[in-house]
Design an enzyme around this catalytic site. Structure first.
Site, mmCIF file in Angstrom:
data_model
loop_
_atom_site.group_PDB
_atom_site.id
_atom_site.type_symbol
_atom_site.label_atom_id
_atom_site.label_comp_id
_atom_site.label_asym_id
_atom_site.label_seq_id
_atom_site.Cartn_x
_atom_site.Cartn_y
_atom_site.Cartn_z
ATOM 1 N N ASP A 81 3.815 33.198 -11.324
ATOM 2 C CA ASP A 81 4.336 32.308 -12.363
ATOM 3 C C ASP A 81 3.260 31.251 -12.659
ATOM 4 O OD1 ASP A 81 6.282 31.166 -14.066
ATOM 5 O OD2 ASP A 81 7.155 29.974 -12.477
ATOM 6 N N ASP A 136 6.538 38.778 -5.259
ATOM 7 C CA ASP A 136 7.419 39.323 -6.286
ATOM 8 C C ASP A 136 6.910 39.016 -7.690
ATOM 9 O OD1 ASP A 136 7.900 36.591 -6.003
ATOM 10 O OD2 ASP A 136 10.044 36.766 -5.619
ATOM 11 N N LYS A 147 4.166 36.457 -15.166
ATOM 12 C CA LYS A 147 4.477 35.631 -16.341
ATOM 13 C C LYS A 147 3.198 34.925 -16.740
ATOM 14 C CE LYS A 147 9.253 34.278 -15.250
ATOM 15 N NZ LYS A 147 10.061 33.132 -14.756
ATOM 16 N N ASP A 157 15.931 36.270 -6.519
ATOM 17 C CA ASP A 157 17.281 35.714 -6.470
ATOM 18 C C ASP A 157 17.466 34.564 -7.443
ATOM 19 O OD1 ASP A 157 15.529 33.875 -5.033
ATOM 20 O OD2 ASP A 157 17.356 32.856 -4.393
ATOM 21 N N PHE A 210 14.141 33.727 -16.928
ATOM 22 C CA PHE A 210 14.461 33.647 -15.507
ATOM 23 C C PHE A 210 15.002 35.000 -15.044
ATOM 24 C CE2 PHE A 210 16.702 32.694 -11.612
ATOM 25 C CZ PHE A 210 15.678 32.033 -10.926
ATOM 26 N N LEU A 211 14.304 35.606 -14.106
ATOM 27 C CA LEU A 211 14.578 36.987 -13.712
ATOM 28 C C LEU A 211 15.189 37.078 -12.322
ATOM 29 C CD1 LEU A 211 11.161 38.385 -14.994
ATOM 30 C CD2 LEU A 211 13.356 38.326 -16.206
ATOM 31 N N LYS A 245 11.126 35.172 0.609
ATOM 32 C CA LYS A 245 11.919 36.362 0.784
ATOM 33 C C LYS A 245 11.713 37.351 -0.359
ATOM 34 C CE LYS A 245 15.712 33.614 2.687
ATOM 35 N NZ LYS A 245 17.131 33.223 2.425
ATOM 36 N N GLY A 246 11.275 36.841 -1.508
ATOM 37 C CA GLY A 246 11.300 37.628 -2.744
ATOM 38 C C GLY A 246 10.623 38.978 -2.689
ATOM 39 N N ARG A 268 19.552 39.431 -5.310
ATOM 40 C CA ARG A 268 18.407 40.131 -4.700
ATOM 41 C C ARG A 268 18.639 41.634 -4.579
ATOM 42 N NH1 ARG A 268 14.961 36.227 -2.548
ATOM 43 N NH2 ARG A 268 15.951 34.426 -1.556
HETATM 44 P P1 5GP Z 1 4.348 30.128 -8.702
HETATM 45 O O1 5GP Z 1 3.821 29.347 -7.548
HETATM 46 O O2 5GP Z 1 3.440 31.218 -9.184
HETATM 47 O O3 5GP Z 1 4.822 29.240 -9.816
HETATM 48 O O4 5GP Z 1 5.697 30.701 -8.189
HETATM 49 C C1 5GP Z 1 5.938 31.947 -7.768
HETATM 50 C C2 5GP Z 1 7.328 31.921 -7.160
HETATM 51 O O5 5GP Z 1 8.258 31.302 -8.052
HETATM 52 C C3 5GP Z 1 7.824 33.314 -6.954
HETATM 53 O O6 5GP Z 1 7.463 33.808 -5.686
HETATM 54 C C4 5GP Z 1 9.316 33.138 -7.119
HETATM 55 O O7 5GP Z 1 9.853 32.759 -5.865
HETATM 56 C C5 5GP Z 1 9.482 31.974 -8.044
HETATM 57 N N1 5GP Z 1 9.792 32.416 -9.418
HETATM 58 C C6 5GP Z 1 9.014 32.287 -10.513
HETATM 59 N N2 5GP Z 1 9.607 32.812 -11.601
HETATM 60 C C7 5GP Z 1 10.789 33.311 -11.169
HETATM 61 C C8 5GP Z 1 11.872 33.996 -11.835
HETATM 62 O O8 5GP Z 1 11.881 34.301 -13.031
HETATM 63 N N3 5GP Z 1 12.937 34.339 -11.053
HETATM 64 C C9 5GP Z 1 13.000 34.061 -9.724
HETATM 65 N N4 5GP Z 1 14.071 34.440 -9.064
HETATM 66 N N5 5GP Z 1 11.995 33.416 -9.067
HETATM 67 C C10 5GP Z 1 10.914 33.046 -9.792
HETATM 68 MG MG MG Z 2 8.992 33.627 -4.000
#
Ligand code: 5GP
Ligand code: MG
Length: 175
Positions: free
Chosen positions: A104, A101, A132, A160, A153-154, A44-45, A166
């Site tokens: 990470d 969004d 990040k 969310d 954590f954002l 959803k992000g 959100r």
């Molecule tokens: P990755 O697979 O790159 O670790 O994860 C990406 C997903 O992790 C993003 O789409 C998001 O849903 C979640 N995520 C990573 N960092 C944050 C954060 O700081 N805040 C929030 N709300 N979601 C995050």
């Molecule tokens: Mg996401």
């Protein structure tokens, strides 16, 4: 002082900063594609970023959404994603922009990128609002990045914390 679930939140990126950056990103993206393309937003992000981006484009883009969730027991995504909602249309031979969004660990985008390749997309470029960089576990970089952010954590602008936050117009760090 604003808060979510009783925890204070601190403004990191204002609505105006985000608006300016999204508008620049839209120009860079259009300069690259040059002709109409398909925008694939990750639910959803990324629904807020996707909505803002497509309204900055002057090209008549098409939009689809995919909803994936990562599985594994830890909070961190672990390299496998489950498709909760797949794309509505065939993407064989299409040029597309994959929008999320935040980047990470990189697992989610790397895996979705692979899925879209297997579906036969001709070309896939990626756009994220936030990056990040220091958290990366796999060597995946987005083509269009809004802001590099620290490891906090954002929430806000689609992001969310357990479905809260959100709606916030800026990006906030949960303290
Ligand atoms: P990755 O697979 O790159 O670790 O994860 C990406 C997903 O992790 C993003 O789409 C998001 O849903 C979640 N995520 C990573 N960092 C944050 C954060 O700081 N805040 C929030 N709300 N979601 C995050
Ligand atoms: Mg996401």
């Amino acid at each position: 002082m604003q808060s979510i679930k009783g925890r204070p939140i601190r403004l990191l990126l204002s609505e105006e900063e985000i608006r300016r950056r999204v508008s620049q990103l839209a120009k860079e993206i259009e300069d690259y594609f040059k002709e109409p393309f398909l925008v694939v937003g990750l639910l959803k992000g990324a629904f807020v970023l996707t909505a803002d981006l497509i309204r900055e484009f002057s090209l008549p883009v098409q939009v689809d959404f995919m909803w994936v969730s990562s599985y594994g027991t830890s909070q961190e995504s672990q390299g496998h994603v489950r498709i909760v909602k797949d794309l509505d249309r065939d993407i064989e031979g299409k040029r597309l922009l994959l929008v999320d969004d935040i980047l990470d660990t990189g697992y989610t985008l790397q895996e979705v990128f692979r899925i879209l390749q297997l579906k036969g997309a001709e070309e896939i470029k990626t756009c994220v609002l936030l990056d990040k960089k220091e958290r990366r576990k796999v060597p995946f970089e987005a083509d269009f990045v809004g802001f590099e952010v620290p490891n906090l954590f954002l929430v806000g602008y689609g992001l969310d914390w357990d479905e809260e936050g959100r709606h916030l117009r800026g990006i906030y760090a949960v303290e």
